[in-house]
Design a protein around this motif. Structure first.
Motif, mmCIF file in Angstrom:
data_model
loop_
_atom_site.group_PDB
_atom_site.id
_atom_site.type_symbol
_atom_site.label_atom_id
_atom_site.label_comp_id
_atom_site.label_asym_id
_atom_site.label_seq_id
_atom_site.Cartn_x
_atom_site.Cartn_y
_atom_site.Cartn_z
ATOM 1 N N TYR A 121 -24.625 2.952 2.843
ATOM 2 C CA TYR A 121 -23.472 2.159 3.107
ATOM 3 C C TYR A 121 -23.428 1.996 4.599
ATOM 4 O O TYR A 121 -23.581 2.664 5.281
ATOM 5 C CB TYR A 121 -22.133 3.058 2.654
ATOM 6 N N SER A 122 -22.565 1.016 5.039
ATOM 7 C CA SER A 122 -22.142 0.692 6.415
ATOM 8 C C SER A 122 -20.487 0.737 6.358
ATOM 9 O O SER A 122 -20.056 0.363 5.380
ATOM 10 C CB SER A 122 -22.798 -0.737 6.978
ATOM 11 N N ILE A 123 -20.052 0.821 7.528
ATOM 12 C CA ILE A 123 -18.521 0.969 7.719
ATOM 13 C C ILE A 123 -18.133 -0.017 8.761
ATOM 14 O O ILE A 123 -18.643 -0.314 9.869
ATOM 15 C CB ILE A 123 -18.346 2.202 8.055
ATOM 16 N N THR A 124 -17.021 -0.659 8.374
ATOM 17 C CA THR A 124 -16.156 -1.563 9.046
ATOM 18 C C THR A 124 -15.031 -0.787 9.365
ATOM 19 O O THR A 124 -14.199 -0.549 8.521
ATOM 20 C CB THR A 124 -16.061 -2.932 8.678
ATOM 21 N N GLN A 125 -14.743 -0.666 10.752
ATOM 22 C CA GLN A 125 -13.364 -0.009 11.015
ATOM 23 C C GLN A 125 -12.277 -0.964 10.901
ATOM 24 O O GLN A 125 -12.311 -2.096 10.778
ATOM 25 C CB GLN A 125 -13.494 0.432 12.787
ATOM 26 N N PRO A 126 -11.085 -0.292 10.563
ATOM 27 C CA PRO A 126 -9.785 -0.874 10.063
ATOM 28 C C PRO A 126 -9.515 -1.886 11.129
ATOM 29 O O PRO A 126 -9.374 -1.613 12.471
ATOM 30 C CB PRO A 126 -8.876 0.198 10.047
ATOM 31 N N THR A 127 -9.133 -3.096 11.062
ATOM 32 C CA THR A 127 -8.645 -3.988 12.004
ATOM 33 C C THR A 127 -7.139 -4.549 11.581
ATOM 34 O O THR A 127 -6.650 -4.586 10.371
ATOM 35 C CB THR A 127 -9.413 -5.297 12.169
ATOM 36 N N GLY A 128 -6.341 -5.350 12.454
ATOM 37 C CA GLY A 128 -5.096 -5.845 12.152
ATOM 38 C C GLY A 128 -4.152 -5.041 12.040
ATOM 39 O O GLY A 128 -2.972 -5.382 11.646
ATOM 40 N N LEU A 129 -4.321 -3.756 12.318
ATOM 41 C CA LEU A 129 -3.192 -2.934 12.398
ATOM 42 C C LEU A 129 -2.290 -3.000 13.796
ATOM 43 O O LEU A 129 -2.884 -3.221 14.968
ATOM 44 C CB LEU A 129 -3.513 -1.368 12.320
ATOM 45 N N THR A 130 -1.173 -2.495 13.779
ATOM 46 C CA THR A 130 0.114 -2.943 15.082
ATOM 47 C C THR A 130 0.981 -1.614 14.709
ATOM 48 O O THR A 130 1.138 -1.129 13.870
ATOM 49 C CB THR A 130 0.595 -4.176 14.900
ATOM 50 N N THR A 139 -6.468 -0.531 17.992
ATOM 51 C CA THR A 139 -8.069 -0.521 17.815
ATOM 52 C C THR A 139 -8.264 1.181 17.019
ATOM 53 O O THR A 139 -8.008 2.159 17.689
ATOM 54 C CB THR A 139 -8.881 -0.666 18.957
ATOM 55 N N ILE A 140 -9.175 1.003 16.053
ATOM 56 C CA ILE A 140 -9.461 2.055 15.501
ATOM 57 C C ILE A 140 -11.069 2.366 15.381
ATOM 58 O O ILE A 140 -11.781 1.473 15.225
ATOM 59 C CB ILE A 140 -9.107 2.338 14.068
ATOM 60 N N ILE A 141 -11.374 3.702 15.818
ATOM 61 C CA ILE A 141 -13.029 3.890 15.693
ATOM 62 C C ILE A 141 -13.035 5.265 15.235
ATOM 63 O O ILE A 141 -12.072 6.050 15.091
ATOM 64 C CB ILE A 141 -13.446 4.074 17.292
ATOM 65 N N GLY A 142 -14.172 5.493 14.802
ATOM 66 C CA GLY A 142 -14.481 6.674 14.319
ATOM 67 C C GLY A 142 -14.580 7.229 13.094
ATOM 68 O O GLY A 142 -15.336 8.090 12.396
ATOM 69 N N TYR A 143 -14.189 6.187 11.955
ATOM 70 C CA TYR A 143 -14.655 6.428 10.304
ATOM 71 C C TYR A 143 -16.147 6.214 10.241
ATOM 72 O O TYR A 143 -16.731 5.481 11.177
ATOM 73 C CB TYR A 143 -13.827 5.326 9.737
#
Length: 232
Positions: free
Chosen positions: A22-31, A11-15
């Motif tokens: 603009y709004s931001i969606t944090q990256p997902t699907g990373l392993t 799980t990534i947060i902080g971007y």
């Protein structure tokens, strides 16, 4: 979670967005994977031993784990077996260890490297049996004669060797005497795994050499009724 595993979701947060447009969606699907942390064992020392024909080794000291992350609960388990790389005499022979394992609630997050030790194998002492020393008549020298069939005492593992060397025996002096100590030298060990102690405690006697007298002739005489000594 913090445990070992393969392709674990991250799980990534902080971007943040560059501005209010603009709004931001944090990256997902990373392993990514968390691999086991390697632990080593300390506190052991390989024990030297006398040659016994096998590779069995022992160790002394108190084994402990090195590298556990606090406050994880990990302990050392298993029954260790220590084995010399060679059964022959030598210094600094490598000892392989097997049988240690890990226990405790967090053991699954660690891997264990078995300790590699070293120690010496020293020569086994042999003695000689089966011989005696022959008595002799005085001959002016200290040479003694060995009798019997020599054999080794102390060979291990059912080994059998013919006795080697060029033995010789000597009295302490050349004079007549009873149960005179005899020194023996020259026996050798069958190979480099053994040392040899020359036979001790053997004795023999030197007896007097008989002498005869020569060079005399009895003289004839005229009867005089006496039995006295004849002139020579």
């Amino acid at each position: 979670d913090a445990n070992v595993g393969t392709n674990k979701p991250v799980t990534i947060i902080g971007y943040t967005a560059p501005n209010s447009n603009y709004s931001i969606t944090q990256p997902t699907g990373l392993t990514a994977s968390i691999t086991a942390k390697g632990l080593t064992i300390t506190g052991l020392t390989g024990n030297n031993k006398v040659y016994d024909g096998n590779t069995t080794a022992t160790a002394s000291g108190t084994a402990s784990l090195s590298g556990v992350v606090s406050p994880d609960v990990v302990n050392l388990a298993g029954t260790p077996v220590f084995t010399f790389a060679s059964a022959n005499v030598g210094n600094g022979i490598s000892i392989t260890t097997t049988g240690y394992s890990l226990g405790g609630a967090n053991a699954g997050n660690y891997s264990l490297t078995q300790p590699t030790l070293s120690a010496n194998i020293t020569q086994k002492g042999l003695t000689i049996t089966g011989i005696s020393i022959l008595d002799k008549v005085y001959d002016g020298n200290t040479t003694a004669t060995i009798s019997g069939t020599a054999s080794y005492v102390g060979l291990v593992g059912g080994q059998s060797f013919a006795v080697t060397g060029t033995p010789s025996a000597s009295f302490a002096d050349a004079n007549v005497g009873t149960n005179k100590p005899v020194t023996i030298i020259g026996y050798t060990a069958p190979n480099s795994n053994y040392s040899i102690t020359q036979p001790t405690g053997l004795t023999a006697s030197i007896t007097a050499k008989g002498l005869t007298i020569t060079g005399l002739t009895g003289n004839n005489k005229v009867y005089d009724g006496k039995i006295g000594r004849a002139h020579v």
